[in-house]
Design an enzyme around this catalytic site. Sequence first.
Site, PDB file in Angstrom:
ATOM      1  CG  HIS A  79       4.982 -13.417  13.498  1.00 59.25           C
ATOM      2  ND1 HIS A  79       4.883 -12.283  14.273  1.00 59.25           N
ATOM      3  CD2 HIS A  79       4.237 -13.167  12.378  1.00 59.25           C
ATOM      4  CE1 HIS A  79       4.124 -11.393  13.670  1.00 59.25           C
ATOM      5  NE2 HIS A  79       3.728 -11.905  12.517  1.00 59.25           N
ATOM      6  CG  HIS A  81       3.648 -12.729   8.735  1.00 59.54           C
ATOM      7  ND1 HIS A  81       2.488 -12.686   9.466  1.00 59.54           N
ATOM      8  CD2 HIS A  81       3.512 -13.795   7.879  1.00 59.54           C
ATOM      9  CE1 HIS A  81       1.693 -13.665   9.082  1.00 59.54           C
ATOM     10  NE2 HIS A  81       2.289 -14.351   8.131  1.00 59.54           N
ATOM     11  CG  ASP A  83       4.548  -7.205   9.013  1.00 54.82           C
ATOM     12  OD1 ASP A  83       4.725  -8.431   8.896  1.00 54.82           O
ATOM     13  OD2 ASP A  83       3.579  -6.732   9.646  1.00 54.82           O
ATOM     14  CG  HIS A  84       6.407  -8.865  12.580  1.00 52.87           C
ATOM     15  ND1 HIS A  84       6.034  -8.480  13.840  1.00 52.87           N
ATOM     16  CD2 HIS A  84       5.299  -8.735  11.814  1.00 52.87           C
ATOM     17  CE1 HIS A  84       4.761  -8.147  13.848  1.00 52.87           C
ATOM     18  NE2 HIS A  84       4.285  -8.282  12.619  1.00 52.87           N
TER      19      HIS A  84
END
Length: 290
Positions: A79, A81, A83-84
């Site tokens: 996904h 976000h 942090d990804h």
Amino acid sequence: MDLPEQPWPTGLAQQLEPLVRRVLAPNPSPFTYTGTETYIIGSGGELAVIDPGPNDPAHIAALMAAIRPARVTAICCTHTHRDHSPAAAPLKALTGAEIAGCAPLVLDALGPRGDVPFDATYAPDRVLVDGEQLRGPGWTLTAVATPGHTSNHLCFALEESGALFTGDHVMGWSTSVVSPPDGDMAAYMASLEKLHAREDRVYYPAHGDQIDKPRQLVRGMIGHRRQRERQILKLLGAGEGEIAAMVPRMYKGLDRKLWPAAGQSILAHLIELQQRGVVVRDGDFWALAS
């Protein structure tokens, strides 16, 4: 939840099984635990990377050190976000690999995840749908659509070993934040039921330790969410209709910094109950339907 004692294996490529290595990014927080865990798939000359993580030079350098001299053919994001997925673009520039995974999604950086809003730089070359596969020498990754935490969330199943890479959908150290308007409790519960019906051997989440009894954990998570729903209905029955007052009564001992996230999960439950006709809303006040 308290973080484990340091040192953590930040920047190190850990071999988890023959086709799977893990590299921890240097971005610990109350929402990311010890940091985002990027997975490298494959043991031959062509590899895939799952959740490349934040656009952090040290993390990208650690990934490249683990990858060379092999070639990356796919960069997969569960996904978007921040942090990804932000490392997907610089990793593509370094390797020439296609970005294949979840659909792009950008919302305003509001609510409890203001520290990790959606990634506006994410530009996939290929958006995968449920059941679509990526292949390399000795490995096959199957996309498993799991909306709920975000509407674009995917897990990835490694067919050769029975491993499932669960992103933020299922984690052993914490429950996933389901934050409206994009987070959807009905979709999240349906996705948990979907995973419970599968027979994956092990889960590798994007934060925290691997999960060796995945169906048992998912069954417990479904029960936990239903218990939260019962708590909400009990409070509403007692006349308590404001989320801000529900949080400390439902989440005793929770760090106050995490209260906004807890409030968003309560809101997600209430919206789902409203859709079922169980509760009604009047501004910020909720009540049982008559």
